[in-house]
Design an enzyme around this catalytic site. Structure first.
Site, mmCIF file in Angstrom:
data_model
loop_
_atom_site.group_PDB
_atom_site.id
_atom_site.type_symbol
_atom_site.label_atom_id
_atom_site.label_comp_id
_atom_site.label_asym_id
_atom_site.label_seq_id
_atom_site.Cartn_x
_atom_site.Cartn_y
_atom_site.Cartn_z
ATOM 1 N N GLY A 140 20.977 -2.367 -12.177
ATOM 2 C CA GLY A 140 19.787 -2.047 -12.981
ATOM 3 C C GLY A 140 19.473 -3.182 -13.929
ATOM 4 N N GLY A 166 49.741 -6.913 -24.111
ATOM 5 C CA GLY A 166 48.925 -5.792 -24.572
ATOM 6 C C GLY A 166 49.121 -4.608 -23.643
ATOM 7 N N VAL A 167 48.110 -3.742 -23.630
ATOM 8 C CA VAL A 167 48.251 -2.494 -22.889
ATOM 9 C C VAL A 167 48.362 -2.751 -21.377
ATOM 10 N N ILE A 168 47.494 -3.604 -20.848
ATOM 11 C CA ILE A 168 47.532 -3.847 -19.398
ATOM 12 C C ILE A 168 48.815 -4.581 -19.021
ATOM 13 N N GLU A 225 53.400 -13.756 -24.693
ATOM 14 C CA GLU A 225 52.442 -13.244 -25.681
ATOM 15 C C GLU A 225 52.231 -14.275 -26.788
ATOM 16 N N SER A 245 46.222 -10.832 -18.761
ATOM 17 C CA SER A 245 45.694 -9.626 -19.422
ATOM 18 C C SER A 245 45.609 -9.904 -20.910
ATOM 19 N N ARG A 293 39.409 -7.933 -22.927
ATOM 20 C CA ARG A 293 38.227 -7.786 -22.067
ATOM 21 C C ARG A 293 36.969 -8.158 -22.841
ATOM 22 N N ASP A 307 32.491 0.449 -23.540
ATOM 23 C CA ASP A 307 33.092 -0.882 -23.714
ATOM 24 C C ASP A 307 32.074 -1.953 -24.078
ATOM 25 N N HIS A 319 60.059 27.230 -27.205
ATOM 26 C CA HIS A 319 61.397 26.649 -27.036
ATOM 27 C C HIS A 319 61.892 26.906 -25.615
HETATM 28 P P1 FAD Z 1 33.011 0.821 -17.256
HETATM 29 O O1 FAD Z 1 34.038 1.798 -16.877
HETATM 30 O O2 FAD Z 1 33.340 -0.622 -17.179
HETATM 31 O O3 FAD Z 1 31.747 1.143 -16.337
HETATM 32 C C1 FAD Z 1 30.609 0.355 -16.350
HETATM 33 C C2 FAD Z 1 29.924 0.514 -15.000
HETATM 34 O O4 FAD Z 1 28.627 -0.067 -15.074
HETATM 35 C C3 FAD Z 1 30.638 -0.207 -13.867
HETATM 36 O O5 FAD Z 1 30.653 0.578 -12.712
HETATM 37 C C4 FAD Z 1 29.789 -1.461 -13.653
HETATM 38 O O6 FAD Z 1 29.903 -2.002 -12.351
HETATM 39 C C5 FAD Z 1 28.416 -0.869 -13.913
HETATM 40 N N1 FAD Z 1 27.381 -1.851 -14.257
HETATM 41 C C6 FAD Z 1 27.487 -2.931 -15.061
HETATM 42 N N2 FAD Z 1 26.290 -3.561 -15.151
HETATM 43 C C7 FAD Z 1 25.429 -2.841 -14.392
HETATM 44 C C8 FAD Z 1 24.048 -2.976 -14.086
HETATM 45 N N3 FAD Z 1 23.308 -3.950 -14.611
HETATM 46 N N4 FAD Z 1 23.476 -2.078 -13.250
HETATM 47 C C9 FAD Z 1 24.217 -1.054 -12.714
HETATM 48 N N5 FAD Z 1 25.526 -0.876 -12.973
HETATM 49 C C10 FAD Z 1 26.125 -1.765 -13.816
HETATM 50 N N6 FAD Z 1 41.195 3.572 -21.008
HETATM 51 C C11 FAD Z 1 41.767 4.746 -21.339
HETATM 52 O O7 FAD Z 1 41.213 5.472 -22.171
HETATM 53 N N7 FAD Z 1 42.933 5.162 -20.759
HETATM 54 C C12 FAD Z 1 43.577 4.409 -19.842
HETATM 55 O O8 FAD Z 1 44.622 4.805 -19.332
HETATM 56 C C13 FAD Z 1 43.013 3.163 -19.481
HETATM 57 N N8 FAD Z 1 43.616 2.391 -18.564
HETATM 58 C C14 FAD Z 1 43.047 1.203 -18.209
HETATM 59 C C15 FAD Z 1 43.711 0.405 -17.293
HETATM 60 C C16 FAD Z 1 43.177 -0.816 -16.928
HETATM 61 C C17 FAD Z 1 43.898 -1.663 -15.928
HETATM 62 C C18 FAD Z 1 41.923 -1.223 -17.475
HETATM 63 C C19 FAD Z 1 41.294 -2.514 -17.055
HETATM 64 C C20 FAD Z 1 41.257 -0.443 -18.391
HETATM 65 C C21 FAD Z 1 41.821 0.780 -18.780
HETATM 66 N N9 FAD Z 1 41.214 1.602 -19.724
HETATM 67 C C22 FAD Z 1 41.790 2.777 -20.093
HETATM 68 C C23 FAD Z 1 39.932 1.229 -20.350
HETATM 69 C C24 FAD Z 1 38.766 1.965 -19.653
HETATM 70 O O9 FAD Z 1 38.794 1.652 -18.281
HETATM 71 C C25 FAD Z 1 37.442 1.551 -20.273
HETATM 72 O O10 FAD Z 1 37.481 1.737 -21.658
HETATM 73 C C26 FAD Z 1 36.310 2.395 -19.695
HETATM 74 O O11 FAD Z 1 36.217 2.219 -18.305
HETATM 75 C C27 FAD Z 1 34.986 2.029 -20.339
HETATM 76 O O12 FAD Z 1 33.981 2.820 -19.789
HETATM 77 P P2 FAD Z 1 32.459 2.319 -19.703
HETATM 78 O O13 FAD Z 1 31.704 3.437 -19.089
HETATM 79 O O14 FAD Z 1 32.040 1.809 -21.023
HETATM 80 O O15 FAD Z 1 32.490 1.058 -18.742
HETATM 81 P P1 NAI Z 2 44.920 -6.064 -25.172
HETATM 82 O O1 NAI Z 2 43.960 -6.408 -26.251
HETATM 83 O O2 NAI Z 2 45.560 -4.739 -25.184
HETATM 84 O O3 NAI Z 2 46.096 -7.126 -25.167
HETATM 85 C C1 NAI Z 2 45.858 -8.490 -24.989
HETATM 86 C C2 NAI Z 2 47.081 -9.257 -25.476
HETATM 87 O O4 NAI Z 2 46.950 -10.597 -25.054
HETATM 88 C C3 NAI Z 2 47.203 -9.261 -26.994
HETATM 89 O O5 NAI Z 2 48.515 -8.914 -27.365
HETATM 90 C C4 NAI Z 2 46.855 -10.694 -27.364
HETATM 91 O O6 NAI Z 2 47.494 -11.136 -28.531
HETATM 92 C C5 NAI Z 2 47.311 -11.444 -26.133
HETATM 93 N N1 NAI Z 2 46.656 -12.734 -25.942
HETATM 94 C C6 NAI Z 2 45.349 -13.043 -26.137
HETATM 95 N N2 NAI Z 2 45.125 -14.337 -25.817
HETATM 96 C C7 NAI Z 2 46.306 -14.839 -25.401
HETATM 97 C C8 NAI Z 2 46.708 -16.109 -24.926
HETATM 98 N N3 NAI Z 2 45.851 -17.120 -24.828
HETATM 99 N N4 NAI Z 2 48.005 -16.286 -24.577
HETATM 100 C C9 NAI Z 2 48.895 -15.268 -24.660
HETATM 101 N N5 NAI Z 2 48.562 -14.033 -25.117
HETATM 102 C C10 NAI Z 2 47.283 -13.830 -25.473
HETATM 103 O O7 NAI Z 2 44.134 -6.341 -23.813
HETATM 104 P P2 NAI Z 2 44.464 -5.960 -22.301
HETATM 105 O O8 NAI Z 2 45.890 -5.631 -22.120
HETATM 106 O O9 NAI Z 2 43.837 -7.027 -21.495
HETATM 107 O O10 NAI Z 2 43.638 -4.630 -22.096
HETATM 108 C C11 NAI Z 2 42.249 -4.617 -22.415
HETATM 109 C C12 NAI Z 2 41.860 -3.307 -22.970
HETATM 110 O O11 NAI Z 2 41.788 -2.332 -21.932
HETATM 111 C C13 NAI Z 2 42.843 -2.689 -23.957
HETATM 112 O O12 NAI Z 2 42.710 -3.224 -25.245
HETATM 113 C C14 NAI Z 2 42.449 -1.267 -23.922
HETATM 114 O O13 NAI Z 2 41.324 -1.081 -24.727
HETATM 115 C C15 NAI Z 2 42.078 -1.063 -22.466
HETATM 116 N N6 NAI Z 2 43.218 -0.470 -21.764
HETATM 117 C C16 NAI Z 2 43.649 0.757 -22.154
HETATM 118 C C17 NAI Z 2 44.716 1.351 -21.547
HETATM 119 C C18 NAI Z 2 45.193 2.661 -22.032
HETATM 120 O O14 NAI Z 2 44.465 3.313 -22.770
HETATM 121 N N7 NAI Z 2 46.373 3.129 -21.640
HETATM 122 C C19 NAI Z 2 45.423 0.716 -20.430
HETATM 123 C C20 NAI Z 2 44.919 -0.602 -20.126
HETATM 124 C C21 NAI Z 2 43.842 -1.142 -20.765
#
Ligand code: FAD
Ligand code: NAI
Length: 475
Positions: free
Chosen positions: A122, A192-194, A213, A279, A282, A322, A454
């Site tokens: 879009g 970080g988390v990932i 890190e 990782s 983002r 996001d 319990h």
């Molecule tokens: P997104 O999920 O990124 O969705 C955006 C959508 O819009 C995508 O499908 C994209 O392709 C589409 N889009 C983009 N531009 C356009 C366009 N111009 N036209 C049409 N479509 C478009 N969060 C948690 O709370 N718990 C977790 O356990 C967790 N685990 C994660 C693990 C990993 C490995 C990663 C990378 C992230 C994780 N997150 C987790 C974070 C979570 O995935 C994001 O916070 C969440 O997906 C954000 O939702 P959103 O709808 O803002 O964006």
């Molecule tokens: P993050 O922000 O959690 O961690 C990134 C880490 O990379 C930080 O500790 C940072 O200090 C480090 N870093 C940054 N630049 C660096 C460099 N040049 N060299 C070495 N270390 C460096 O980001 P991550 O893990 O990529 O995840 C992105 C986001 O996705 C999270 O912040 C979270 O919001 C979401 N997420 C949530 C999950 C959950 O809810 N369980 C699971 C996975 C992702």
């Protein structure tokens, strides 16, 4: 002829698809546009979360934990496993099935709620009078007009400068969820988390994992006492966590990738990894949105600029998830999506940023809500703390999962709960009680007086609340 809608949502991740469903429930004629494709080129709504984030990572975390338990933990329970094997292909294919079930579930929900779904990208064409015009480019081309637009285009992984993700050797979350043979040596940049979740998956499956890190502290956003415990436990499990590292050259070869870095003592290292996960956070995704066409303002970090209510600089254009400020979490995106749909309907949608829970799905899990002890100190807020270890919880002993603790932080005078931090079994589920308590502005005494089943892990929550008043019963 343009198709007319009351609400057009751009992006079908948790922010977008939930906003679309809520808008439709409220009686608006709603469209949702999402461009994610499955391997056959078909629609795969659910965004990062469903396709390469929350859902597939949790599927692999579960599978790899079963594998580790079968190999190491079952024996203690008197269960002998002979000839344990790993069928990684099956593990990855199960993960893909779980993802597809979620994609299909969202398509079903769109139908059920009468949301019109467009598979494609879009982009804004123009804003005129009371309506915005959005072009859909994909399998079919369409032009839509909408009175309200909700931008929910999500985020993309941040790359290290000059080091592109090839998803074969240098992996983002996408590649990290699809490695087809367990790497012998896996490098992870960013603790970080990932990094911790994906590092845990591949360590459990047999990889030697080195995490690099940049910051000198481990999990800086987590309560220090909990982060310290996590560092101890993860290191014991075999994750090599190196803090205060400065990354130098990264050179992908034919079959491996060489990482040069300096450690916290200034010593130089050159390590060859079979795979490297990067990782390091983002970045917001506004590619392809053509924000300029309508004058949609981005902030200096590239996020769509919004106020506390997710309003952008333009009338009737909103943004959630996001792609805007705040934690990048699926449930935060969903809450914002619901709140925006309700504001469009002149209702009072609200997101309480103080009670958004965080969970890291390692083993043990880490979960928290509210303030950390270091935040309270920095803000000069007088507090009382109470902790209770799972070691003293009967259910945890029966499960054979006794690491970690529950920690309560309450206001020194009023006893209002200011933060709850859990590291331990099922922390992701236990934190819900704390979120409810904080939403209702409960005191630690309120939790301490509530009857908890319990034997259950939730008794550790009650005991930590009792500990605030120094009257734990079982420790
Ligand atoms: P997104 O999920 O990124 O969705 C955006 C959508 O819009 C995508 O499908 C994209 O392709 C589409 N889009 C983009 N531009 C356009 C366009 N111009 N036209 C049409 N479509 C478009 N969060 C948690 O709370 N718990 C977790 O356990 C967790 N685990 C994660 C693990 C990993 C490995 C990663 C990378 C992230 C994780 N997150 C987790 C974070 C979570 O995935 C994001 O916070 C969440 O997906 C954000 O939702 P959103 O709808 O803002 O964006
Ligand atoms: P993050 O922000 O959690 O961690 C990134 C880490 O990379 C930080 O500790 C940072 O200090 C480090 N870093 C940054 N630049 C660096 C460099 N040049 N060299 C070495 N270390 C460096 O980001 P991550 O893990 O990529 O995840 C992105 C986001 O996705 C999270 O912040 C979270 O919001 C979401 N997420 C949530 C999950 C959950 O809810 N369980 C699971 C996975 C992702």
């Amino acid at each position: 002829m343009a198709k007319e809608f009351d609400v057009i949502v751009i992006g079908g991740g948790p922010g977008g698809y939930i906003a679309a469903i809520r808008a439709a429930q409220l009686g608006f004629k709603t469209a949702c546009i999402d461009d994610w494709k499955n391997e056959k080129g078909g629609p795969a709504p659910g965004g990062t979360c469903t396709n390469v984030g929350c859902i597939p990572s949790k599927a692999l975390l579960q599978s790899s934990e079963h594998y580790e338990h079968a190999g190491h933990a079952f024996a203690e329970h008197g269960i002998e496993v002979k000839g344990l094997g790993l069928n990684l292909g099956q593990m990855l294919s199960r993960k893909d099935t779980v993802v597809k079930q979620n994609n299909d579930g969202i398509l079903f929900l769109f139908k059920k709620n009468k949301v019109t779904f467009f598979h494609g990208s879009g982009s804004f064409v123009k804003g005129e009078g009371q309506a915005y015009s959005v072009k859909v480019s994909g399998a079919t081309e369409d032009t839509l007009t909408g009175k309200h637009i909700i931008v929910a285009t999500g985020s993309n992984p941040r790359a290290l400068p000059g080091v592109a993700f090839d998803e074969k050797l240098v992996l983002s979350n996408t590649g990290a969820l699809n490695i087809n043979a367990v790497p012998k040596k896996l490098g992870v940049i960013g603790a970080g988390v990932i990094g911790l979740e994906m590092g845990s998956v591949w360590r459990r499956l047999g990889a030697e994992v080195t995490v690099l890190e940049a910051l000198p502290t481990f999990l800086g956003a987590v309560d220090e006492q909990i982060a310290k415990e996590a560092h101890k436990l993860f290191t014991k499990q075999g994750l090599s966590i190196n803090l205060g590292v400065k990354i130098g050259a990264i050179t992908p070869g034919k079959k491996d990738v060489t990482v040069e870095y300096t450690d916290d003592k200034g010593a130089s290292h050159k390590t060859v990894f079979d795979k490297l996960i990067v990782s390091i956070g983002r970045v917001p995704n506004t590619n392809g949105l053509n924000a300029e066409a309508i004058g949609l303002k981005l902030d200096d970090r590239g996020f769509v600029a919004v106020d506390g209510d997710c309003k952008t600089n333009l009338p009737n254009v909103w943004a959630v998830g996001d792609v805007v400020r705040g934690p990048m979490l699926a449930h935060k995106a969903e809450e914002e999506g619901v709140a925006v749909a309700e504001r469009i309907a002149d209702q009072h949608g609200h997101v309480n940023f103080n009670t958004i829970p965080w969970v890291i799905y390692t083993s043990p899990e880490i979960a928290w809500v509210g303030k950390t002890e270091q935040q309270l100190k920095n803000e000069g807020i007088a507090y009382k703390a109470g902790t209770f270890p799972f070691m003293a919880n009967g259910r945890a002993r029966a499960l054979g999962d006794t690491s970690g603790m529950v920690k309560f932080l309450a206001d020194a005078k009023s006893d209002e709960i200011l933060g709850v931090h859990v590291i331990g079994p099922m922390a992701s589920e236990l934190i819900a009680e704390a979120v409810v308590a904080m939403e209702f502005r409960a005191s630690s005494e309120d939790i301490a007086r509530i009857c908890h089943a319990h034997p259950s892990l939730s008794e550790a929550t009650k005991e930590a609340a009792l500990a605030v008043d120094k009257r734990s019963l079982n420790f």
